[in-house]
Scaffold this motif. Structure first.
Motif, PDB file in Angstrom:
ATOM      1  N   HIS A  24       0.796  -1.230   0.000  1.00  0.00           N
ATOM      2  CA  HIS A  24       0.000   0.000   0.000  1.00  0.00           C
ATOM      3  C   HIS A  24       0.826   1.277   0.000  1.00  0.00           C
ATOM      4  CE1 HIS A  24       0.949   0.457   4.283  1.00  0.00           C
ATOM      5  NE2 HIS A  24       0.393   1.646   4.238  1.00  0.00           N
ATOM      6  N   GLY A  25       2.085   1.229   0.485  1.00  0.00           N
ATOM      7  CA  GLY A  25       2.882   2.443   0.644  1.00  0.00           C
ATOM      8  C   GLY A  25       3.095   3.245  -0.632  1.00  0.00           C
ATOM      9  N   PRO A  26       3.618   2.622  -1.698  1.00  0.00           N
ATOM     10  CA  PRO A  26       3.864   3.402  -2.925  1.00  0.00           C
ATOM     11  C   PRO A  26       2.589   3.912  -3.595  1.00  0.00           C
ATOM     12  CG  PRO A  26       5.157   1.365  -2.910  1.00  0.00           C
ATOM     13  CD  PRO A  26       4.174   1.266  -1.771  1.00  0.00           C
ATOM     14  N   ILE A  27       1.462   3.252  -3.334  1.00  0.00           N
ATOM     15  CA  ILE A  27       0.206   3.628  -3.976  1.00  0.00           C
ATOM     16  C   ILE A  27      -0.534   4.726  -3.199  1.00  0.00           C
ATOM     17  CG2 ILE A  27      -2.154   2.748  -4.405  1.00  0.00           C
ATOM     18  CD1 ILE A  27      -0.136   2.176  -6.611  1.00  0.00           C
ATOM     19  N   LEU A  28      -0.298   4.817  -1.890  1.00  0.00           N
ATOM     20  CA  LEU A  28      -1.050   5.773  -1.073  1.00  0.00           C
ATOM     21  C   LEU A  28      -0.941   7.214  -1.570  1.00  0.00           C
ATOM     22  CD1 LEU A  28      -2.845   6.438   1.319  1.00  0.00           C
ATOM     23  CD2 LEU A  28      -0.795   6.485   2.776  1.00  0.00           C
ATOM     24  N   ILE A  73       6.297  11.534  -1.046  1.00  0.00           N
ATOM     25  CA  ILE A  73       6.087  12.427  -2.185  1.00  0.00           C
ATOM     26  C   ILE A  73       6.556  11.826  -3.507  1.00  0.00           C
ATOM     27  CG2 ILE A  73       6.727  14.682  -3.164  1.00  0.00           C
ATOM     28  CD1 ILE A  73       6.921  15.726  -0.316  1.00  0.00           C
ATOM     29  N   TYR A  74       7.610  11.055  -3.486  1.00  0.00           N
ATOM     30  CA  TYR A  74       8.243  10.533  -4.698  1.00  0.00           C
ATOM     31  C   TYR A  74       7.278   9.771  -5.614  1.00  0.00           C
ATOM     32  CZ  TYR A  74      12.414   9.053  -7.353  1.00  0.00           C
ATOM     33  OH  TYR A  74      13.381   8.867  -8.314  1.00  0.00           O
ATOM     34  N   PRO A  75       6.377   8.907  -5.081  1.00  0.00           N
ATOM     35  CA  PRO A  75       5.449   8.224  -5.993  1.00  0.00           C
ATOM     36  C   PRO A  75       4.589   9.181  -6.812  1.00  0.00           C
ATOM     37  CG  PRO A  75       5.476   7.117  -3.871  1.00  0.00           C
ATOM     38  CD  PRO A  75       6.247   8.396  -3.698  1.00  0.00           C
ATOM     39  N   ALA A  76       4.114  10.256  -6.177  1.00  0.00           N
ATOM     40  CA  ALA A  76       3.322  11.252  -6.907  1.00  0.00           C
ATOM     41  C   ALA A  76       4.203  11.986  -7.922  1.00  0.00           C
ATOM     42  CB  ALA A  76       2.695  12.240  -5.930  1.00  0.00           C
ATOM     43  N   PHE A  77       5.449  12.249  -7.566  1.00  0.00           N
ATOM     44  CA  PHE A  77       6.419  12.869  -8.477  1.00  0.00           C
ATOM     45  C   PHE A  77       6.625  11.974  -9.702  1.00  0.00           C
ATOM     46  CE2 PHE A  77      11.046  12.889  -9.568  1.00  0.00           C
ATOM     47  CZ  PHE A  77      11.119  14.137 -10.164  1.00  0.00           C
ATOM     48  N   LEU A  78       6.770  10.661  -9.466  1.00  0.00           N
ATOM     49  CA  LEU A  78       6.915   9.719 -10.572  1.00  0.00           C
ATOM     50  C   LEU A  78       5.676   9.726 -11.466  1.00  0.00           C
ATOM     51  CD1 LEU A  78       8.474   6.660  -8.661  1.00  0.00           C
ATOM     52  CD2 LEU A  78       9.649   8.166 -10.284  1.00  0.00           C
ATOM     53  N   ASN A  79       4.505   9.773 -10.837  1.00  0.00           N
ATOM     54  CA  ASN A  79       3.251   9.784 -11.579  1.00  0.00           C
ATOM     55  C   ASN A  79       3.147  11.008 -12.475  1.00  0.00           C
ATOM     56  OD1 ASN A  79      -0.141  10.412 -11.144  1.00  0.00           O
ATOM     57  ND2 ASN A  79       0.532   8.501 -12.025  1.00  0.00           N
ATOM     58  N   ASP A  80       3.575  12.161 -11.960  1.00  0.00           N
ATOM     59  CA  ASP A  80       3.533  13.396 -12.746  1.00  0.00           C
ATOM     60  C   ASP A  80       4.584  13.410 -13.848  1.00  0.00           C
ATOM     61  OD1 ASP A  80       1.400  14.471 -11.441  1.00  0.00           O
ATOM     62  OD2 ASP A  80       2.572  15.729 -10.080  1.00  0.00           O
ATOM     63  N   ASP A 138       0.767   3.430 -12.512  1.00  0.00           N
ATOM     64  CA  ASP A 138       0.796   2.633 -11.276  1.00  0.00           C
ATOM     65  C   ASP A 138       1.755   1.454 -11.374  1.00  0.00           C
ATOM     66  OD1 ASP A 138      -1.098   4.349 -10.310  1.00  0.00           O
ATOM     67  OD2 ASP A 138      -2.786   2.966 -10.518  1.00  0.00           O
ATOM     68  N   THR A 139       1.714   0.743 -12.495  1.00  0.00           N
ATOM     69  CA  THR A 139       2.576  -0.429 -12.669  1.00  0.00           C
ATOM     70  C   THR A 139       4.044  -0.042 -12.661  1.00  0.00           C
ATOM     71  OG1 THR A 139       0.872  -1.580 -13.963  1.00  0.00           O
ATOM     72  CG2 THR A 139       3.136  -2.361 -14.195  1.00  0.00           C
ATOM     73  N   ALA A 140       4.394   1.038 -13.360  1.00  0.00           N
ATOM     74  CA  ALA A 140       5.784   1.494 -13.404  1.00  0.00           C
ATOM     75  C   ALA A 140       6.270   1.915 -12.021  1.00  0.00           C
ATOM     76  CB  ALA A 140       5.925   2.651 -14.388  1.00  0.00           C
ATOM     77  N   ILE A 141       5.417   2.601 -11.273  1.00  0.00           N
ATOM     78  CA  ILE A 141       5.786   3.037  -9.915  1.00  0.00           C
ATOM     79  C   ILE A 141       6.054   1.831  -9.023  1.00  0.00           C
ATOM     80  CG2 ILE A 141       4.937   4.183  -7.828  1.00  0.00           C
ATOM     81  CD1 ILE A 141       3.380   6.086  -9.734  1.00  0.00           C
ATOM     82  N   LEU A 142       5.170   0.849  -9.090  1.00  0.00           N
ATOM     83  CA  LEU A 142       5.353  -0.344  -8.257  1.00  0.00           C
ATOM     84  C   LEU A 142       6.593  -1.126  -8.682  1.00  0.00           C
ATOM     85  CD1 LEU A 142       1.616  -1.448  -7.994  1.00  0.00           C
ATOM     86  CD2 LEU A 142       3.058  -0.630  -6.127  1.00  0.00           C
TER      87      LEU A 142
END
Length: 384
Positions: A22-26, A223-230, A235-239
């Motif tokens: 759940h951490g990277p997705i939150l 913050i980094y997961p949202a930075f990656l998303n932007d 989602d798959t790449a972040i995970l």
């Protein structure tokens, strides 16, 4: 390895899996579903880490008074409940409230595990045993994102269902914690004291390194997961990137015993690795370059933990080890709180690359300090 250490490692693995799930997705959930801004993501991270600035001191005192296994059971139970509650969150304040519970729960998980391991180890194998425990946790944190990918992509479930699944997985740690409590050493009662804070003042160089490391780590987690998303990562790449993060951490922890022979040099290298990873993040434009950045940071973040803890425990009387562990984890909490507190507003005001650039520059300064003070960053024999 005795049965208690095996059970503690299994507990760490289970909790690591739940955090990785759940951490990277939150942050992505909070930004895309709840509508949180970067400043609010920083506040969510801050509320998660604020309890860790204070609760470990209290837990550290309890560690020297009560069965550590019972404290571990409490931590697993609170943690499971806090993650389940995320599935019903409808606003940023609600998420913040539930993350406060998670921060409290973590204080009843990590310090008791460290104390149990320390009580069942000697000088020769303490670094190895703590590294193995951390490695099991990190393996879980590495596997978690893969399971998250399978759930989100393969089963096409929602974020909220993912949080519920995570909570039930984490609840199984209550069973292993109960088994640990049956084998844990009964602690003797000691006078209630905050003397551990004074003890930690003996290690200013270690504290500076820890605050830099944990502040940077706090930004990566919150913050980094949202930075990656932007920056074009779905989602798959972040995970998958956090899976790479986990691989790097596992490898570095597996080599921690060898790295311990040259503690100061390793800590300097870890600081530089984190700084370089942060710098690459500011120019990365593909999953490969982000993967290189996060792998470097994974090495730095992971190797810091067992080596800095060994420096402190090796120069501390064993009778107050529980309090010292509590004070040590409080430093972690301070750093974790500083990172999101600074990182969120910096991103909101000056752009999403700013916090990584700022902390890269700070890291270079901390590395130079570590080079100058390298003799103080070596462990010594335990004083009795």
């Amino acid at each position: 390895m005795n049965r208690v250490l095996i059970l503690v490692n299994i507990t760490g693995l289970i909790i690591g899996i739940s955090y990785g799930l759940h951490g990277p997705i939150l942050p992505v959930f909070a930004k895309n579903i709840i509508g949180a801004s970067y400043s609010e993501l920083g506040l969510i991270g801050l509320t998660n880490f604020i309890p860790y600035m204070f609760i470990p001191l209290f837990v550290g005192i309890l560690l020297d008074r009560f069965n550590n296994g019972y404290l571990l059971v409490l931590g697993a139970a609170i943690n499971s409940a806090s993650i389940y509650l995320l599935s019903i969150a409808q606003s940023v304040p609600e998420i913040m409230g539930f993350r406060i519970l998670t921060g409290v729960a973590h204080a009843f998980f990590w310090p008791p595990c460290e104390s149990i391991i320390s009580n069942h180890s000697n000088e020769e194998n303490r670094v190895k045993n703590i590294s193995w425990f951390t490695m099991f946790f990190v393996i879980g944190f590495m596997v978690g994102p893969l399971l998250g990918t399978a759930f989100l992509e393969g089963l096409d479930i929602t974020y909220r269902i993912l949080f519920q699944i995570t909570a039930f997985i984490l609840a199984t740690a209550i069973v292993t914690s109960l088994l640990v409590s049956r084998k844990s050493v009964k602690k003797h009662h000691e006078r209630f004291s905050f003397s551990s804070i004074k003890e930690m003042k003996r290690f200013p160089e270690v504290i500076i390194l820890l605050i830099f490391c944990t502040s940077s780590f706090g930004i990566i987690l919150s913050i980094y997961p949202a930075f990656l998303n932007d920056n074009g990562m779905d989602d798959t790449a972040i995970l998958l990137l956090f899976f790479v993060f986990g691989i790097s951490r596992v490898i570095s922890l597996g080599l921690a015993g060898k790295f311990a022979r040259k503690t100061s040099q390793t800590l300097i290298a870890a600081t530089i690795a984190v700084s370089v990873g942060l710098a690459i993040s500011t120019i990365a434009d593909s999953i490969i370059t982000f993967g290189i950045a996060i792998a470097l940071m994974g090495f730095g973040f992971s190797i810091f933990f067992p080596l800095t803890l060994e420096i402190i425990l090796s120069k501390t009387k064993k009778g107050i080890s529980g309090k010292i562990i509590g004070a040590y984890e409080t430093v972690f909490g301070i750093g974790w709180a500083i990172g999101p507190t600074i990182g969120g507003p910096l991103t909101q005001m000056f752009g999403d690359q700013t916090p990584y650039l700022v902390f890269c520059v700070i890291g270079i300064g901390v590395a130079m300090l570590a080079i100058v003070c390298r003799k103080k960053l070596e462990p010594q024999k335990v004083l009795y």
